[in-house]
Design a protein around this motif. Structure first.
Motif, PDB file in Angstrom:
ATOM      1  N   LYS A 116     -10.724 -61.925 -18.575  1.00  0.00           N
ATOM      2  CA  LYS A 116     -11.301 -60.640 -18.706  1.00  0.00           C
ATOM      3  C   LYS A 116     -11.383 -60.016 -19.976  1.00  0.00           C
ATOM      4  N   PRO A 117     -12.395 -60.494 -20.836  1.00  0.00           N
ATOM      5  CA  PRO A 117     -12.513 -60.101 -22.189  1.00  0.00           C
ATOM      6  C   PRO A 117     -12.647 -58.382 -22.504  1.00  0.00           C
ATOM      7  N   GLN A 118     -13.157 -57.844 -21.160  1.00  0.00           N
ATOM      8  CA  GLN A 118     -13.258 -56.358 -21.209  1.00  0.00           C
ATOM      9  C   GLN A 118     -12.077 -55.728 -21.624  1.00  0.00           C
ATOM     10  N   VAL A 119     -10.980 -55.988 -21.186  1.00  0.00           N
ATOM     11  CA  VAL A 119      -9.429 -55.584 -21.473  1.00  0.00           C
ATOM     12  C   VAL A 119      -9.573 -55.533 -22.944  1.00  0.00           C
ATOM     13  N   ALA A 120      -9.912 -56.555 -23.738  1.00  0.00           N
ATOM     14  CA  ALA A 120      -9.744 -56.420 -25.078  1.00  0.00           C
ATOM     15  C   ALA A 120     -10.509 -55.171 -25.740  1.00  0.00           C
ATOM     16  N   ARG A 121     -11.855 -55.131 -25.186  1.00  0.00           N
ATOM     17  CA  ARG A 121     -12.919 -54.000 -25.437  1.00  0.00           C
ATOM     18  C   ARG A 121     -12.099 -52.807 -25.255  1.00  0.00           C
ATOM     19  N   ASP A 122     -11.530 -52.556 -23.927  1.00  0.00           N
ATOM     20  CA  ASP A 122     -10.960 -51.396 -23.782  1.00  0.00           C
ATOM     21  C   ASP A 122      -9.853 -50.911 -24.448  1.00  0.00           C
ATOM     22  N   LEU A 123      -9.015 -52.043 -24.778  1.00  0.00           N
ATOM     23  CA  LEU A 123      -7.806 -51.626 -25.844  1.00  0.00           C
ATOM     24  C   LEU A 123      -8.231 -51.372 -27.308  1.00  0.00           C
ATOM     25  N   GLY A 124      -9.332 -51.997 -27.892  1.00  0.00           N
ATOM     26  CA  GLY A 124      -9.709 -51.608 -29.175  1.00  0.00           C
ATOM     27  C   GLY A 124     -10.449 -50.254 -29.091  1.00  0.00           C
ATOM     28  N   GLU A 125     -11.156 -50.071 -28.095  1.00  0.00           N
ATOM     29  CA  GLU A 125     -11.703 -48.636 -28.207  1.00  0.00           C
ATOM     30  C   GLU A 125     -10.843 -47.456 -28.020  1.00  0.00           C
ATOM     31  N   ARG A 126      -9.844 -47.839 -27.278  1.00  0.00           N
ATOM     32  CA  ARG A 126      -8.311 -46.796 -27.136  1.00  0.00           C
ATOM     33  C   ARG A 126      -7.410 -46.734 -28.405  1.00  0.00           C
ATOM     34  N   MET A 127      -7.613 -47.921 -29.496  1.00  0.00           N
ATOM     35  CA  MET A 127      -6.455 -47.837 -30.227  1.00  0.00           C
ATOM     36  C   MET A 127      -6.368 -46.549 -31.297  1.00  0.00           C
ATOM     37  N   ASN A 128      -5.091 -46.311 -31.207  1.00  0.00           N
ATOM     38  CA  ASN A 128      -4.976 -45.103 -32.064  1.00  0.00           C
ATOM     39  C   ASN A 128      -3.804 -45.495 -33.147  1.00  0.00           C
ATOM     40  N   PRO A 129      -3.564 -44.509 -33.985  1.00  0.00           N
ATOM     41  CA  PRO A 129      -2.770 -45.109 -35.143  1.00  0.00           C
ATOM     42  C   PRO A 129      -1.468 -45.458 -34.812  1.00  0.00           C
ATOM     43  N   GLN A 130      -0.993 -44.768 -33.929  1.00  0.00           N
ATOM     44  CA  GLN A 130       0.578 -45.443 -33.407  1.00  0.00           C
ATOM     45  C   GLN A 130       0.302 -46.739 -32.989  1.00  0.00           C
TER      46      GLN A 130
END
Length: 120
Positions: free
Chosen positions: A22-36
């Motif tokens: 499910k490549p959508q998981v990678a999109r969700d993680l990429g959009e939620r990426m924060n500095p930490q």
């Protein structure tokens, strides 16, 4: 130490299989990426690369472990050098692009995870 390496390998393998399915998981993680998350991921790549380099002499596929170790250390160092904003822009460009490329990155993660599991 072996248990920690095994757990990291299992986590990487599980997440990578999820990204392949499910490549959508990678999109969700990429959009939620924060500095930490960014700094944790970059340093995790460096540490896993160093683990590969340290255990490469004890494995039958020493060249593969050396190449992956150097590759991971360079990727992690490059991410730290580039900074959060530039790396986030790069990641979002990949995850919003071709799904097959996202799956290919997931397959590379499965390889790295399985190698970590086999290192224990």
């Amino acid at each position: 130490m072996k248990a920690l390496v095994w757990l990291i390998g299992m986590a990487i393998t599980a997440m990578s299989i999820l990204i392949i399915l499910k490549p959508q998981v990678a999109r969700d993680l990429g959009e939620r990426m924060n500095p930490q998350m960014f700094y944790f991921g970059a340093w995790a790549r460096i540490v896993i690369g160093i683990v590969f380099l340290l255990i490469s002499d004890t494995r039958s596929w020493a060249t593969l472990f050396n190449v992956l170790g150097i590759f991971l250390v360079v990727i992690g160092a490059f991410a730290l050098q580039s900074g959060f904003e530039k790396t986030r822009e790069f990641v979002l460009g990949i995850v919003h692009g071709n799904e097959n490329l996202v799956r290919l990155v997931g397959a590379a993660g499965v390889l790295i995870g399985i190698l970590l599991i086999s290192a224990t």
